[in-house]
Design a protein around this motif. Structure first.
Motif, PDB file in Angstrom:
ATOM      1  N   ALA A 143      22.372 108.290 -11.651  1.00 41.89           N
ATOM      2  CA  ALA A 143      23.647 108.980 -11.431  1.00 41.89           C
ATOM      3  C   ALA A 143      24.351 109.250 -12.757  1.00 41.89           C
ATOM      4  N   LYS A 144      24.786 110.502 -12.941  1.00 43.04           N
ATOM      5  CA  LYS A 144      25.512 110.907 -14.143  1.00 43.04           C
ATOM      6  C   LYS A 144      26.797 111.627 -13.740  1.00 43.04           C
ATOM      7  N   LYS A 145      27.630 111.853 -14.705  1.00 40.90           N
ATOM      8  CA  LYS A 145      28.884 112.555 -14.439  1.00 40.90           C
ATOM      9  C   LYS A 145      28.591 113.901 -13.774  1.00 40.90           C
ATOM     10  N   GLY A 146      29.297 114.159 -12.683  1.00 39.56           N
ATOM     11  CA  GLY A 146      29.128 115.415 -11.962  1.00 39.56           C
ATOM     12  C   GLY A 146      28.142 115.340 -10.816  1.00 39.56           C
ATOM     13  N   ALA A 147      27.332 114.262 -10.765  1.00 40.16           N
ATOM     14  CA  ALA A 147      26.334 114.131  -9.709  1.00 40.16           C
ATOM     15  C   ALA A 147      26.996 113.793  -8.372  1.00 40.16           C
ATOM     16  N   ILE A 148      26.408 114.274  -7.290  1.00 38.99           N
ATOM     17  CA  ILE A 148      26.841 113.903  -5.947  1.00 38.99           C
ATOM     18  C   ILE A 148      25.986 112.722  -5.515  1.00 38.99           C
ATOM     19  N   VAL A 149      26.641 111.644  -5.133  1.00 38.68           N
ATOM     20  CA  VAL A 149      25.906 110.424  -4.795  1.00 38.68           C
ATOM     21  C   VAL A 149      26.284 109.922  -3.402  1.00 38.68           C
ATOM     22  N   GLU A 150      25.387 109.137  -2.863  1.00 43.19           N
ATOM     23  CA  GLU A 150      25.603 108.472  -1.585  1.00 43.19           C
ATOM     24  C   GLU A 150      25.536 106.972  -1.862  1.00 43.19           C
ATOM     25  N   VAL A 151      26.555 106.248  -1.446  1.00 43.93           N
ATOM     26  CA  VAL A 151      26.661 104.825  -1.784  1.00 43.93           C
ATOM     27  C   VAL A 151      26.771 103.985  -0.511  1.00 43.93           C
TER      28      VAL A 151
END
Length: 242
Positions: A202-210
């Motif tokens: 995960a990096k800045k700007g990425a869409i993530v699911e947590v």
């Protein structure tokens, strides 16, 4: 007369010899002793190992801060927590006597270690399954407004979020991700701190699911020394969606 003197001298010599023998016995009895039944022992499945042996009666036998007293016959049995395959120093002590030390080497069978590893993994899998099953239902009930209003109220609750990474801080083994969890048109808002031990792409700007649990209030100092507080999420998994 001479015969009588000879007999007296012989008696005196025998008396001295007897005194010397008594002194030697007394000296021997003042020495602190310890003898182990086994110098190599095995820890059990509960991570406990037992050392037995014989020592000076009444002596205190110890490994670290765990100790027992040898009984009137000098026998003892000392149990201790297994930490790792290594040697443990055993100390015998008694008032006015010099300490005596012995060493025992402790191991644990590979089969026991493997079984414990499997049990630990099974427990982790079970916990992860519970988090995954409860995370989305809890997230549907606990809005950002509720979470932000009192993060500590929901601490340890399973939680799920999908959002955009605003910032990533590498703390070594632990990564800290500021994630905006609410999509508003073409932008994202409502920031939470996601705390993750492990590696992530995960990096800045990425869409993530947590998936994870609610940490409660996460507070930190910014570059200007100002304390910032926001809801924290301890992540058990992070997936990069885009």
């Amino acid at each position: 007369m001479k015969k009588g003197i000879g007999i007296m001298l012989l008696g005196f010599v025998l008396l001295l010899a007897a005194c010397g023998s008594n002194e030697k016995q007394a000296e021997t009895s003042d020495k602190l002793t310890i003898q182990l039944d086994e110098k190599n022992v095995t820890a059990d499945a509960n991570d406990i190992f037992t050392v037995t042996g014989k020592a000076t009666p009444g002596a205190t036998i110890s490994i670290g801060d765990v100790s027992v007293d040898a009984n009137k016959k000098g026998t003892f049995e000392l149990m201790h927590i297994y930490e790792s395959d290594k040697s443990y120093e055993i100390v015998a002590s008694k008032k006015d006597l010099t300490e005596t030390r012995a060493t025992v080497h402790v191991t644990q069978p590979a089969a026991v270690k493997e079984e414990q590893k499997e049990q630990e993994q099974a427990a982790k899998d079970k916990a992860q399954k519970e988090v995954t099953e409860n995370a989305k239902p809890n997230a549907a009930k606990i809005s950002f407004a509720m979470l932000n209003g009192n993060p500590d109220k929901y601490a340890r609750e399973s939680y799920y979020l999908k959002g955009q990474v605003a910032e990533v801080t590498d703390g070594g083994a632990t990564k800290y991700l500021k994630v905006n969890m609410t999509q508003d048109g073409g932008t994202w808002k409502d920031t939470v701190m996601v705390i993750y031990t492990g590696t992530t792409e995960a990096k800045k700007g990425a869409i993530v699911e947590v998936y994870g649990t609610i940490y409660g209030t996460y507070a930190f100092d910014d570059a200007n020394g100002k304390t910032i507080a926001m809801p924290g999420i301890t992540a058990s998994s992070i997936s990069v969606l885009e």
